[in-house]
Every structure is written in structure tokens, then in C-alpha cells.
Design a protein around this motif. Structure first.
Motif, PDB file in Angstrom:
ATOM      1  N   ILE A 200       0.869  -1.180   0.000  1.00  0.00           N
ATOM      2  CA  ILE A 200       0.000   0.000   0.000  1.00  0.00           C
ATOM      3  C   ILE A 200       0.900   1.223   0.000  1.00  0.00           C
ATOM      4  CG2 ILE A 200      -1.761   1.319   1.230  1.00  0.00           C
ATOM      5  CD1 ILE A 200      -2.646  -1.308   2.540  1.00  0.00           C
ATOM      6  N   LEU A 201       0.637   2.141  -0.917  1.00  0.00           N
ATOM      7  CA  LEU A 201       1.374   3.398  -1.009  1.00  0.00           C
ATOM      8  C   LEU A 201       0.411   4.533  -0.689  1.00  0.00           C
ATOM      9  CD1 LEU A 201       4.066   4.752  -1.767  1.00  0.00           C
ATOM     10  CD2 LEU A 201       3.217   4.886  -4.114  1.00  0.00           C
ATOM     11  N   ILE A 202       0.680   5.216   0.414  1.00  0.00           N
ATOM     12  CA  ILE A 202      -0.158   6.335   0.843  1.00  0.00           C
ATOM     13  C   ILE A 202       0.549   7.613   0.422  1.00  0.00           C
ATOM     14  CG2 ILE A 202      -1.212   7.494   2.812  1.00  0.00           C
ATOM     15  CD1 ILE A 202      -0.807   4.730   4.260  1.00  0.00           C
ATOM     16  N   ILE A 203      -0.149   8.416  -0.356  1.00  0.00           N
ATOM     17  CA  ILE A 203       0.427   9.644  -0.889  1.00  0.00           C
ATOM     18  C   ILE A 203      -0.268  10.819  -0.221  1.00  0.00           C
ATOM     19  CG2 ILE A 203       0.831  11.001  -2.976  1.00  0.00           C
ATOM     20  CD1 ILE A 203       0.366   8.229  -4.492  1.00  0.00           C
TER      21      ILE A 203
ATOM     22  N   ILE B  38      -8.095  -1.351   3.860  1.00  0.00           N
ATOM     23  CA  ILE B  38      -7.608  -2.196   2.760  1.00  0.00           C
ATOM     24  C   ILE B  38      -7.046  -3.510   3.300  1.00  0.00           C
ATOM     25  CG2 ILE B  38      -5.885  -2.387   0.912  1.00  0.00           C
ATOM     26  CD1 ILE B  38      -6.176   0.699   0.568  1.00  0.00           C
ATOM     27  N   SER B  39      -6.251  -3.441   4.370  1.00  0.00           N
ATOM     28  CA  SER B  39      -5.663  -4.650   4.950  1.00  0.00           C
ATOM     29  C   SER B  39      -6.731  -5.612   5.449  1.00  0.00           C
ATOM     30  CB  SER B  39      -4.734  -4.289   6.109  1.00  0.00           C
ATOM     31  OG  SER B  39      -3.657  -3.533   5.656  1.00  0.00           O
ATOM     32  N   ASN B  40      -7.713  -5.084   6.171  1.00  0.00           N
ATOM     33  CA  ASN B  40      -8.793  -5.934   6.677  1.00  0.00           C
ATOM     34  C   ASN B  40      -9.579  -6.564   5.538  1.00  0.00           C
ATOM     35  OD1 ASN B  40      -8.264  -5.595   9.407  1.00  0.00           O
ATOM     36  ND2 ASN B  40      -9.512  -3.759   9.536  1.00  0.00           N
ATOM     37  N   TRP B  41      -9.879  -5.771   4.519  1.00  0.00           N
ATOM     38  CA  TRP B  41     -10.647  -6.287   3.384  1.00  0.00           C
ATOM     39  C   TRP B  41      -9.875  -7.383   2.654  1.00  0.00           C
ATOM     40  CZ3 TRP B  41      -9.984  -6.214  -1.973  1.00  0.00           C
ATOM     41  CH2 TRP B  41     -11.096  -6.629  -2.701  1.00  0.00           C
ATOM     42  N   LEU B  42      -8.618  -7.123   2.328  1.00  0.00           N
ATOM     43  CA  LEU B  42      -7.808  -8.124   1.627  1.00  0.00           C
ATOM     44  C   LEU B  42      -7.658  -9.400   2.454  1.00  0.00           C
ATOM     45  CD1 LEU B  42      -4.962  -5.982   0.050  1.00  0.00           C
ATOM     46  CD2 LEU B  42      -6.720  -7.264  -1.163  1.00  0.00           C
ATOM     47  N   ASN B  43      -7.441  -9.223   3.749  1.00  0.00           N
ATOM     48  CA  ASN B  43      -7.249 -10.368   4.626  1.00  0.00           C
ATOM     49  C   ASN B  43      -8.528 -11.193   4.760  1.00  0.00           C
ATOM     50  OD1 ASN B  43      -5.754 -11.965   6.357  1.00  0.00           O
ATOM     51  ND2 ASN B  43      -4.974 -10.216   7.489  1.00  0.00           N
ATOM     52  N   SER B  44      -9.640 -10.537   5.048  1.00  0.00           N
ATOM     53  CA  SER B  44     -10.885 -11.268   5.309  1.00  0.00           C
ATOM     54  C   SER B  44     -11.569 -11.765   4.038  1.00  0.00           C
ATOM     55  CB  SER B  44     -11.849 -10.404   6.115  1.00  0.00           C
ATOM     56  OG  SER B  44     -12.252  -9.278   5.364  1.00  0.00           O
ATOM     57  N   LYS B  45     -11.531 -11.008   2.976  1.00  0.00           N
ATOM     58  CA  LYS B  45     -12.247 -11.386   1.747  1.00  0.00           C
ATOM     59  C   LYS B  45     -11.402 -12.181   0.764  1.00  0.00           C
ATOM     60  CE  LYS B  45     -15.925  -9.061   2.876  1.00  0.00           C
ATOM     61  NZ  LYS B  45     -17.127  -9.720   3.327  1.00  0.00           N
ATOM     62  N   CYS B  46     -10.093 -11.915   0.758  1.00  0.00           N
ATOM     63  CA  CYS B  46      -9.221 -12.538  -0.243  1.00  0.00           C
ATOM     64  C   CYS B  46      -8.147 -13.434   0.351  1.00  0.00           C
ATOM     65  CB  CYS B  46      -8.542 -11.445  -1.079  1.00  0.00           C
ATOM     66  SG  CYS B  46      -9.683 -10.288  -1.832  1.00  0.00           S
ATOM     67  N   GLY B  47      -7.957 -13.362   1.659  1.00  0.00           N
ATOM     68  CA  GLY B  47      -6.914 -14.152   2.297  1.00  0.00           C
ATOM     69  C   GLY B  47      -5.510 -13.691   1.944  1.00  0.00           C
ATOM     70  N   ILE B  48      -5.365 -12.397   1.652  1.00  0.00           N
ATOM     71  CA  ILE B  48      -4.067 -11.839   1.268  1.00  0.00           C
ATOM     72  C   ILE B  48      -3.596 -10.878   2.353  1.00  0.00           C
ATOM     73  CG2 ILE B  48      -2.872 -10.355  -0.398  1.00  0.00           C
ATOM     74  CD1 ILE B  48      -4.806 -11.410  -2.531  1.00  0.00           C
ATOM     75  N   SER B  49      -2.339 -10.996   2.742  1.00  0.00           N
ATOM     76  CA  SER B  49      -1.792 -10.068   3.730  1.00  0.00           C
ATOM     77  C   SER B  49      -0.892  -9.037   3.041  1.00  0.00           C
ATOM     78  CB  SER B  49      -1.009 -10.815   4.804  1.00  0.00           C
ATOM     79  OG  SER B  49       0.086 -11.488   4.237  1.00  0.00           O
ATOM     80  N   ILE B  50      -0.748  -7.895   3.690  1.00  0.00           N
ATOM     81  CA  ILE B  50       0.072  -6.793   3.167  1.00  0.00           C
ATOM     82  C   ILE B  50       1.518  -6.997   3.603  1.00  0.00           C
ATOM     83  CG2 ILE B  50       0.437  -4.289   3.212  1.00  0.00           C
ATOM     84  CD1 ILE B  50      -2.148  -5.098   1.840  1.00  0.00           C
TER      85      ILE B  50
END
Length: 75
Positions: A12-15, A32-44
Motif C-alpha cells: 500500500i502506497l499512501i500519498i 484495505i488490509s482488513n478487506w484483503l485479509n478477510s475477503k481474499c486471504g491476502i496479507s500486506i
């Protein structure tokens, strides 16, 4: 049954100068982290906060896109 976390390089790039100055609190990383983790099983793997400077933005996007499958930007 718990979802298995996928090993996918994601960043994640925060500008935003307002985030760097402390005037504004970032809420996008958690969302974004919660969504990716819970919905897609992807960690940042990495989060960066950078100023609103075109050269810095381009440099960071190019760098992160070389080592990450997904790069999410906010700001």
C-alpha cells in the motif's frame, strides 16, 4: 474454518503531505488490509507514506510494482 493467508506480495502506497504532517489520520491502511485479509486471504507486505511529489510517487510505484503483485495507492 479459517481462511488460509495467501503468500502474495502486496503493498500500500499512501500519498499525502497531510498524512506525513499529522493533520490527517490515515484510515485506508486498516480498511484495505482488513478487506484483503478477510475477503481474499491476502496479507500486506509493505506500507509506505510519501509526500505529494511527482518524482517520489513515480519512483515508489515503480519500485513497489517490481516486487509486489498488487500495489494499492491512496491519497
Amino acid at each position: 474454518m479459517k481462511k488460509k493467508i495467501k503468500k502474495v506480495n502486496t503493498a500500500i502506497l499512501i500519498i499525502g503531505n497531510e498524512i506525513l504532517s499529522g493533520r490527517t489520520q490515515d484510515k485506508n491502511v486498516a480498511f484495505i488490509s482488513n478487506w484483503l485479509n478477510s475477503k481474499c486471504g491476502i496479507s500486506i507486505n509493505e506500507v509506505r507514506i510519501i509526500p505529494d511529489v511527482e518524482k517520489v510517487i513515480v519512483k515508489n510505484i515503480l519500485h513497489l510494482s517490481k516486487k509486489s503483485k498488487y500495489v494499492f495507492t491512496t491519497g
